[in-house]
Design a protein around this motif. Structure first.
Motif, PDB file in Angstrom:
ATOM      1  N   TYR A 424       0.835  -1.202   0.000  1.00 19.32           N
ATOM      2  CA  TYR A 424       0.000   0.000   0.000  1.00 19.32           C
ATOM      3  C   TYR A 424       0.869   1.252   0.000  1.00 19.32           C
ATOM      4  O   TYR A 424       1.969   1.268   0.574  1.00 19.32           O
ATOM      5  CB  TYR A 424      -0.900   0.021   1.245  1.00 19.32           C
ATOM      6  CG  TYR A 424      -1.802  -1.175   1.339  1.00 19.32           C
ATOM      7  CD1 TYR A 424      -2.990  -1.236   0.605  1.00 19.32           C
ATOM      8  CD2 TYR A 424      -1.463  -2.268   2.131  1.00 19.32           C
ATOM      9  CE1 TYR A 424      -3.813  -2.346   0.682  1.00 19.32           C
ATOM     10  CE2 TYR A 424      -2.282  -3.386   2.211  1.00 19.32           C
ATOM     11  CZ  TYR A 424      -3.456  -3.419   1.480  1.00 19.32           C
ATOM     12  OH  TYR A 424      -4.269  -4.525   1.546  1.00 19.32           O
ATOM     13  N   ASP A 429      -3.313   6.319   0.219  1.00 17.37           N
ATOM     14  CA  ASP A 429      -4.307   5.334   0.655  1.00 17.37           C
ATOM     15  C   ASP A 429      -4.036   4.932   2.102  1.00 17.37           C
ATOM     16  O   ASP A 429      -3.613   3.815   2.386  1.00 17.37           O
ATOM     17  CB  ASP A 429      -4.235   4.119  -0.288  1.00 17.37           C
ATOM     18  CG  ASP A 429      -5.173   2.988   0.090  1.00 17.37           C
ATOM     19  OD1 ASP A 429      -6.217   3.269   0.718  1.00 17.37           O
ATOM     20  OD2 ASP A 429      -4.853   1.828  -0.236  1.00 17.37           O
ATOM     21  N   TRP A 433      -6.702   0.162   1.289  1.00 22.58           N
ATOM     22  CA  TRP A 433      -7.745  -0.544   0.557  1.00 22.58           C
ATOM     23  C   TRP A 433      -7.300  -0.946  -0.841  1.00 22.58           C
ATOM     24  O   TRP A 433      -7.865  -1.870  -1.418  1.00 22.58           O
ATOM     25  CB  TRP A 433      -9.007   0.322   0.474  1.00 22.58           C
ATOM     26  CG  TRP A 433      -9.587   0.630   1.818  1.00 22.58           C
ATOM     27  CD1 TRP A 433      -9.621   1.833   2.448  1.00 22.58           C
ATOM     28  CD2 TRP A 433     -10.174  -0.305   2.728  1.00 22.58           C
ATOM     29  NE1 TRP A 433     -10.198   1.721   3.690  1.00 22.58           N
ATOM     30  CE2 TRP A 433     -10.556   0.414   3.886  1.00 22.58           C
ATOM     31  CE3 TRP A 433     -10.431  -1.684   2.666  1.00 22.58           C
ATOM     32  CZ2 TRP A 433     -11.174  -0.198   4.975  1.00 22.58           C
ATOM     33  CZ3 TRP A 433     -11.044  -2.275   3.764  1.00 22.58           C
ATOM     34  CH2 TRP A 433     -11.412  -1.540   4.890  1.00 22.58           C
ATOM     35  N   LYS A 434      -6.285  -0.282  -1.392  1.00 26.56           N
ATOM     36  CA  LYS A 434      -5.862  -0.559  -2.762  1.00 26.56           C
ATOM     37  C   LYS A 434      -4.512  -1.266  -2.743  1.00 26.56           C
ATOM     38  O   LYS A 434      -3.460  -0.643  -2.599  1.00 26.56           O
ATOM     39  CB  LYS A 434      -5.773   0.745  -3.566  1.00 26.56           C
ATOM     40  CG  LYS A 434      -5.526   0.527  -5.054  1.00 26.56           C
ATOM     41  CD  LYS A 434      -5.539   1.852  -5.811  1.00 26.56           C
ATOM     42  CE  LYS A 434      -5.317   1.609  -7.307  1.00 26.56           C
ATOM     43  NZ  LYS A 434      -5.299   2.904  -8.067  1.00 26.56           N
ATOM     44  N   ASP A 435      -4.545  -2.576  -2.903  1.00 29.32           N
ATOM     45  CA  ASP A 435      -3.335  -3.400  -2.900  1.00 29.32           C
ATOM     46  C   ASP A 435      -2.592  -3.204  -4.220  1.00 29.32           C
ATOM     47  O   ASP A 435      -3.118  -3.490  -5.294  1.00 29.32           O
ATOM     48  CB  ASP A 435      -3.716  -4.868  -2.708  1.00 29.32           C
ATOM     49  CG  ASP A 435      -2.527  -5.809  -2.712  1.00 29.32           C
ATOM     50  OD1 ASP A 435      -1.382  -5.320  -2.676  1.00 29.32           O
ATOM     51  OD2 ASP A 435      -2.753  -7.036  -2.760  1.00 29.32           O
TER      52      ASP A 435
END
Length: 491
Positions: A424, A429, A433-435
């Motif tokens: 991340y 972020d 939540w955004k791999d």
């Protein structure tokens, strides 16, 4: 004739007396200025990153802690050394990573005997071989006192065996039997608190004890470690405060637990009383006050929210380890200052040693942490780019065995059960939540390499395949952790 002589000499005698008084004043002033600063290190239990007004809470009321932050520096990217308490406490005491100490879970840990991995044979006490922050300050002439939660081993490893001249309420347990006097149940009591008044509140009592120690120690340097039991479970608060927060609670706000809010308010009142007491004794200017937490806030059962950070205590994500971190030292730390420099529990020991300008009496302790005094004094950045975590355990808060590294704006998590990796960018972020592990393979490989090398360097214990692995039984254990009723057997 004698009377006339005395009258004649009066100006000279008066001059001499005034000179003696002035010299005495200069000597006293010099001694006061030469005296190293006092230290009051306040460690809160289970307080999340955003559980204070000055860190963004719109529900909890913390005017006294907010004023403390306004009088010094508030660090916005500060971390606990672990997602649970005992490892962080060992890091505070030694300046070392919990992985190096092999104290990697809360003592005595959570059991999942049928899980996929078997946890290592980890240490459930702080060894006497380690040089603690209390031992260091005691060797440098400080009065040392521990008031509150210890949770680093039984009596043979208790505070008075680790450099503290006084221990009040510190024992092997991780939570108090109750927050109202008498502080005992079938499992035991809190030492030094046998006497009290009906209805007395534990947080208030610990504050009283701290004020008494400060008064008794005002004429020499002191190191006061005040690890409050609050705001750990059991959730118990003064009824009148609970009712007030019930009236203002908004269920649409992730932070809306009235009892927890009331506990936070009592804690805040205690901090206000302590600072006022330092002021009344004219010790405030010569006392470094540190305020931080041992891990993120308890998200389960909607106790609190660490948002925008993800999850909470006992998880692999930022919500489990990002914490408030305030340092106030009026003569040297600029009021109202903030910093986004990453700092951690391991940094407290070397930082306080440098701020107090006390030299080791023998060999300098081998810290993993670094002094962040250059940041606090706004003299330059920390010469470090990475922070690490290692948790080879299972926890009801959601964690499975994992390791993590933060480098710059990047944070990587490695899950030990299946080798899965998540990456991340915290700048973009913070909620993780955004791999980006698939789209940033080079960064993934770089951070994973750093993490694995660090584990080798500190001798981290790893979990191993569990010969008793049983998915069905492990599922039942998980259901019990999550409070799910046991399924009825089919007839």
């Amino acid at each position: 004739m004698q009377a006339k002589s005395l009258l004649h000499d009066a100006p000279r005698i008066l001059h001499r007396v005034m000179a003696i008084l002035f010299c005495s004043f200069l000597i006293a002033t010099s001694r006061a200025s030469d005296r190293p600063p006092n230290v009051m290190l306040i460690l809160i239990d289970d307080m999340g990153w955003t559980d204070l007004s000055c860190y963004g809470s719109e529900f909890y009321e913390t005017p006294n802690i907010d004023r403390l932050a306004a009088s010094g520096m508030r660090l916005t990217h500060a971390y606990s050394a672990c997602t649970v308490c005992s490892p962080t406490r060992s890091a505070v005491m030694t300046g070392k990573y919990p992985a190096r100490l092999h104290i990697t879970d809360w003592i005595a840990g959570s059991e999942r005997p049928n899980a996929k991995l078997k946890i290592p044979d980890w240490r459930q006490y702080l060894p006497h071989e380690e040089v603690t922050i209390a031992e260091f300050f005691k060797a440098n002439g400080y009065s040392t006192c521990h008031i509150g939660k210890w949770h680093l081993g039984g009596e043979q490893y208790g505070p008075t065996t680790q450099g503290f001249g006084i221990n009040i309420a510190g024992t092997h347990v991780g939570s108090p039997p109750t927050y109202f006097f008498p502080y005992k149940n079938a499992n035991g009591s809190l030492p030094g608190l046998d006497q009290g008044q009906p209805g007395e509140y534990l947080t208030d009592r610990l504050t009283d004890e701290a004020m008494a120690f400060i008064s008794a120690s005002k004429d020499k340097p002191f190191f006061l470690y005040l690890p409050y039991y609050a705001v750990h479970t059991p959730l118990m608060a003064k009824p009148e405060k609970i009712e007030r927060y019930k009236a203002k609670a908004d269920p649409s706000n992730p932070q809306h637990h009235a009892t927890y809010a009331a506990m936070v308010e009592s804690l805040d009142e205690g901090i206000g009383r302590l600072v006022a007491h330092l002021d009344s004794l004219k010790l405030r200017e010569n006392t470094i006050v540190v305020f931080t937490s041992d891990n993120g806030g308890l998200k389960s059962n909607q106790v609190t929210s660490n948002g925008p950070a993800r999850a909470g205590k006992g998880s692999v994500y930022e919500g489990g380890v990002r914490v408030p971190f305030i340092v106030s030292y009026p003569p040297k730390i600029r009021a109202g200052s903030t910093s986004d420099a990453p700092a951690m529990s391991i940094d407290l020991f070397p930082t306080l040693v440098e701020l107090c300008d006390v030299a080791p009496k023998s060999e300098k302790p081998a810290w993993d942490g670094l002094s962040v005094s250059s940041v606090l004094l706004e003299k330059g950045p920390i010469q470090r780019d990475t922070l690490y975590w290692h948790y080879p355990h299972y926890h009801p808060g959601g964690a499975t065995p994992y390791g993590a590294v933060r480098s710059g704006d990047w944070r990587l998590v490695e899950f030990y059960e299946d080798g899965k990796v998540e990456l991340y960018n915290l700048k973009d972020d913070v909620g993780e939540w955004k791999d980006l592990s698939a789209s940033q393979p080079q960064k993934r490989a770089e951070l994973l390499g750093l993490l694995r090398k660090w584990r080798s360097d500190v001798g981290a214990q790893m979990p191993t395949p569990n010969p008793n692995y049983d998915p069905a039984k492990d599922g039942e254990q998980l259901d019990r952790w999550n409070g799910k009723p046991k399924a009825k057997a089919k007839s």
